[in-house]
Write a protein that holds these residues in place. Structure first.
Motif, PDB file in Angstrom:
ATOM      1  N   ASP A   1       1.815   1.695  14.741  1.00 23.91           N
ATOM      2  CA  ASP A   1       2.034   2.565  13.653  1.00 23.91           C
ATOM      3  C   ASP A   1       2.967   3.525  13.810  1.00 23.91           C
ATOM      4  OD1 ASP A   1       0.129   5.038  11.785  1.00 23.91           O
ATOM      5  OD2 ASP A   1       0.896   3.080  11.124  1.00 23.91           O
ATOM      6  N   TYR A   2       3.964   3.269  14.719  1.00 23.51           N
ATOM      7  CA  TYR A   2       5.348   4.115  14.842  1.00 23.51           C
ATOM      8  C   TYR A   2       6.425   3.949  13.638  1.00 23.51           C
ATOM      9  CZ  TYR A   2       9.268   6.495  16.799  1.00 23.51           C
ATOM     10  OH  TYR A   2      10.573   7.322  17.064  1.00 23.51           O
ATOM     11  N   LYS A   3       6.627   4.906  12.869  1.00 26.00           N
ATOM     12  CA  LYS A   3       7.414   4.789  11.840  1.00 26.00           C
ATOM     13  C   LYS A   3       8.957   5.098  12.106  1.00 26.00           C
ATOM     14  CE  LYS A   3       3.266   5.737   9.292  1.00 26.00           C
ATOM     15  NZ  LYS A   3       2.502   6.540   8.657  1.00 26.00           N
ATOM     16  N   SER A   4       9.660   4.085  11.613  1.00 22.76           N
ATOM     17  CA  SER A   4      11.175   4.412  11.735  1.00 22.76           C
ATOM     18  C   SER A   4      11.729   4.447   9.934  1.00 22.76           C
ATOM     19  CB  SER A   4      11.838   3.333  12.369  1.00 22.76           C
ATOM     20  OG  SER A   4      11.245   3.492  13.758  1.00 22.76           O
ATOM     21  N   TYR A   5      12.598   5.345   9.710  1.00 25.14           N
ATOM     22  CA  TYR A   5      13.210   5.339   8.532  1.00 25.14           C
ATOM     23  C   TYR A   5      14.585   5.325   8.279  1.00 25.14           C
ATOM     24  CZ  TYR A   5       8.776   6.948   6.994  1.00 25.14           C
ATOM     25  OH  TYR A   5       7.286   6.954   6.604  1.00 25.14           O
TER      26      TYR A   5
ATOM     27  N   ILE B   1      -1.574 -10.755  11.846  1.00 22.66           N
ATOM     28  CA  ILE B   1      -0.253  -9.910  12.221  1.00 22.66           C
ATOM     29  C   ILE B   1      -0.417  -8.429  12.419  1.00 22.66           C
ATOM     30  CG2 ILE B   1       1.151 -11.913  10.999  1.00 22.66           C
ATOM     31  CD1 ILE B   1       2.129  -9.469   9.127  1.00 22.66           C
ATOM     32  N   THR B   2      -1.585  -7.949  12.063  1.00 19.15           N
ATOM     33  CA  THR B   2      -1.806  -6.637  12.209  1.00 19.15           C
ATOM     34  C   THR B   2      -1.333  -6.108  13.552  1.00 19.15           C
ATOM     35  OG1 THR B   2      -3.692  -6.772  10.567  1.00 19.15           O
ATOM     36  CG2 THR B   2      -3.467  -4.704  11.911  1.00 19.15           C
ATOM     37  N   SER B   3      -1.671  -6.685  14.681  1.00 15.00           N
ATOM     38  CA  SER B   3      -1.540  -6.114  15.868  1.00 15.00           C
ATOM     39  C   SER B   3      -0.402  -6.905  16.766  1.00 15.00           C
ATOM     40  CB  SER B   3      -2.906  -6.389  16.912  1.00 15.00           C
ATOM     41  OG  SER B   3      -3.939  -5.907  16.443  1.00 15.00           O
ATOM     42  N   THR B   4       0.359  -7.495  15.827  1.00 14.73           N
ATOM     43  CA  THR B   4       1.509  -8.287  16.665  1.00 14.73           C
ATOM     44  C   THR B   4       2.954  -7.966  16.142  1.00 14.73           C
ATOM     45  OG1 THR B   4       1.055 -10.311  15.374  1.00 14.73           O
ATOM     46  CG2 THR B   4       0.108  -9.866  17.820  1.00 14.73           C
ATOM     47  N   HIS B   5       2.834  -7.709  14.720  1.00 17.23           N
ATOM     48  CA  HIS B   5       4.082  -7.795  13.948  1.00 17.23           C
ATOM     49  C   HIS B   5       4.537  -6.454  13.569  1.00 17.23           C
ATOM     50  CE1 HIS B   5       3.469 -11.905  14.021  1.00 17.23           C
ATOM     51  NE2 HIS B   5       4.675 -12.159  13.235  1.00 17.23           N
ATOM     52  N   ALA B   6       5.817  -5.934  13.407  1.00 18.85           N
ATOM     53  CA  ALA B   6       6.265  -4.899  12.776  1.00 18.85           C
ATOM     54  C   ALA B   6       6.308  -5.165  11.293  1.00 18.85           C
ATOM     55  CB  ALA B   6       7.750  -4.672  13.267  1.00 18.85           C
ATOM     56  N   LEU B   7       6.285  -4.244  10.481  1.00 21.65           N
ATOM     57  CA  LEU B   7       6.338  -4.536   8.978  1.00 21.65           C
ATOM     58  C   LEU B   7       7.330  -3.435   8.530  1.00 21.65           C
ATOM     59  CD1 LEU B   7       2.540  -5.072   8.404  1.00 21.65           C
ATOM     60  CD2 LEU B   7       4.456  -6.724   7.541  1.00 21.65           C
ATOM     61  N   GLY B   8       8.162  -3.911   7.209  1.00 24.95           N
ATOM     62  CA  GLY B   8       9.016  -3.006   6.673  1.00 24.95           C
ATOM     63  C   GLY B   8       9.328  -3.388   5.078  1.00 24.95           C
TER      64      GLY B   8
ATOM     65  N   GLY C   1      11.138  -1.160  15.095  1.00 23.57           N
ATOM     66  CA  GLY C   1      11.685   0.305  14.971  1.00 23.57           C
ATOM     67  C   GLY C   1      13.008   0.275  14.198  1.00 23.57           C
ATOM     68  N   MET C   2      13.788   1.209  14.754  1.00 19.67           N
ATOM     69  CA  MET C   2      15.089   1.459  14.092  1.00 19.67           C
ATOM     70  C   MET C   2      15.965   0.169  14.289  1.00 19.67           C
ATOM     71  SD  MET C   2      15.417   4.068  12.557  1.00 19.67           S
ATOM     72  CE  MET C   2      17.280   4.020  11.998  1.00 19.67           C
ATOM     73  N   TRP C   3      15.801  -0.649  15.275  1.00 20.42           N
ATOM     74  CA  TRP C   3      16.725  -2.035  15.151  1.00 20.42           C
ATOM     75  C   TRP C   3      16.392  -2.736  13.996  1.00 20.42           C
ATOM     76  CZ3 TRP C   3      20.410  -4.088  18.207  1.00 20.42           C
ATOM     77  CH2 TRP C   3      20.395  -5.639  18.191  1.00 20.42           C
ATOM     78  N   TYR C   4      15.128  -2.626  13.710  1.00 21.84           N
ATOM     79  CA  TYR C   4      14.893  -3.634  12.622  1.00 21.84           C
ATOM     80  C   TYR C   4      15.567  -2.863  11.207  1.00 21.84           C
ATOM     81  CZ  TYR C   4      11.607  -6.947  14.854  1.00 21.84           C
ATOM     82  OH  TYR C   4      11.095  -7.681  15.648  1.00 21.84           O
ATOM     83  N   VAL C   5      15.441  -1.593  11.190  1.00 19.05           N
ATOM     84  CA  VAL C   5      15.901  -0.962   9.946  1.00 19.05           C
ATOM     85  C   VAL C   5      17.488  -1.031   9.780  1.00 19.05           C
ATOM     86  CG1 VAL C   5      16.245   1.397   9.102  1.00 19.05           C
ATOM     87  CG2 VAL C   5      14.059   1.037   9.960  1.00 19.05           C
ATOM     88  N   VAL C   6      17.947  -1.142  11.036  1.00 18.71           N
ATOM     89  CA  VAL C   6      19.359  -1.103  10.929  1.00 18.71           C
ATOM     90  C   VAL C   6      20.099  -2.579  10.660  1.00 18.71           C
ATOM     91  CG1 VAL C   6      21.613  -0.742  12.260  1.00 18.71           C
ATOM     92  CG2 VAL C   6      19.955   0.936  12.376  1.00 18.71           C
ATOM     93  N   LYS C   7      19.453  -3.389  11.540  1.00 16.93           N
ATOM     94  CA  LYS C   7      19.831  -4.769  11.044  1.00 16.93           C
ATOM     95  C   LYS C   7      19.319  -5.406   9.958  1.00 16.93           C
ATOM     96  CE  LYS C   7      22.389  -5.240  15.107  1.00 16.93           C
ATOM     97  NZ  LYS C   7      23.866  -5.186  14.931  1.00 16.93           N
TER      98      LYS C   7
ATOM     99  N   ALA D   1      12.410   1.423   5.457  1.00  9.54           N
ATOM    100  CA  ALA D   1      11.761   1.876   6.456  1.00  9.54           C
ATOM    101  C   ALA D   1      10.931   0.793   7.289  1.00  9.54           C
ATOM    102  CB  ALA D   1      10.566   2.919   5.744  1.00  9.54           C
ATOM    103  N   VAL D   2      10.458   1.009   8.330  1.00  7.96           N
ATOM    104  CA  VAL D   2       9.762   0.090   9.374  1.00  7.96           C
ATOM    105  C   VAL D   2       8.565   0.678   9.999  1.00  7.96           C
ATOM    106  CG1 VAL D   2       9.765  -1.297  11.385  1.00  7.96           C
ATOM    107  CG2 VAL D   2      11.549  -1.445   9.487  1.00  7.96           C
ATOM    108  N   VAL D   3       7.448   0.129   9.955  1.00 15.11           N
ATOM    109  CA  VAL D   3       6.312   0.569  10.740  1.00 15.11           C
ATOM    110  C   VAL D   3       5.887  -0.578  11.845  1.00 15.11           C
ATOM    111  CG1 VAL D   3       4.721  -0.401   9.182  1.00 15.11           C
ATOM    112  CG2 VAL D   3       3.938   1.370  10.868  1.00 15.11           C
ATOM    113  N   ASP D   4       5.990  -0.071  13.229  1.00 16.91           N
ATOM    114  CA  ASP D   4       5.652  -1.093  14.302  1.00 16.91           C
ATOM    115  C   ASP D   4       4.144  -1.010  14.275  1.00 16.91           C
ATOM    116  OD1 ASP D   4       8.465   0.139  15.662  1.00 16.91           O
ATOM    117  OD2 ASP D   4       8.110  -2.082  15.439  1.00 16.91           O
ATOM    118  N   TYR D   5       3.687  -2.214  15.131  1.00 22.63           N
ATOM    119  CA  TYR D   5       2.174  -2.403  14.852  1.00 22.63           C
ATOM    120  C   TYR D   5       1.379  -1.417  15.716  1.00 22.63           C
ATOM    121  CZ  TYR D   5       3.485  -3.927  20.038  1.00 22.63           C
ATOM    122  OH  TYR D   5       4.098  -4.123  21.230  1.00 22.63           O
TER     123      TYR D   5
END
Length: 125
Positions: free
Chosen positions: A55-59, A28-35, A103-109, A49-53
């Motif tokens: 490596d973009y990070k959202s807090y 899932i390294t290249s396809t999934h966001a992790l948070g 990103g922030m969508w996952y953080v918020v939802k 916090a979430v890091v997208d595949y």
């Protein structure tokens, strides 16, 4: 099914630091966001916090300036470095993953598809 396993929780004094870890499958390294998300009994789950595949990070607001999310793709481990902890940070912390770019969508939802079992963090003197 994506298996996620958290570790690293425990008890710490206010002002202390703690690092959480979450193992994830290599595919899932290249396809999934992790948070990282947290929840206190009786309260709504909160995005930390979430890091997208890529490596973009959202807090989330509670994490900005104190927590740092990172991912080691070689070891397939997601980290959450937590500094300057307060009693309000006490919660069950969950690792989660979902396909795509959130990103922030996952953080918020806080509604990702795959979840770990959680690891407890307790901050008290």
């Amino acid at each position: 099914q994506v298996q996620l396993q958290e570790s690293g929780g425990g008890s710490v004094q206010p002002g202390g630091s703690l690092t959480l870890s979450c193992s994830f499958p290599h595919y899932i390294t290249s396809t999934h966001a992790l948070g990282w998300f947290r929840q206190v009994p009786g309260k709504k789950r909160e995005g930390v916090a979430v890091v997208d595949y890529d490596d973009y990070k959202s807090y989330g607001d509670s994490a900005k300036g104190r927590f740092s999310i990172s991912k080691d793709n070689a070891k397939n481990i997601l980290y959450l470095q937590m500094n300057n902890l307060t009693p309000e940070d006490s919660a069950m912390y969950y690792c989660a993953a979902d396909e795509g770019y959130g990103g922030m969508w996952y953080v918020v939802k806080a509604e990702l598809k795959y979840w770990g079992q959680g690891t407890q963090v307790t901050v008290s003197s």
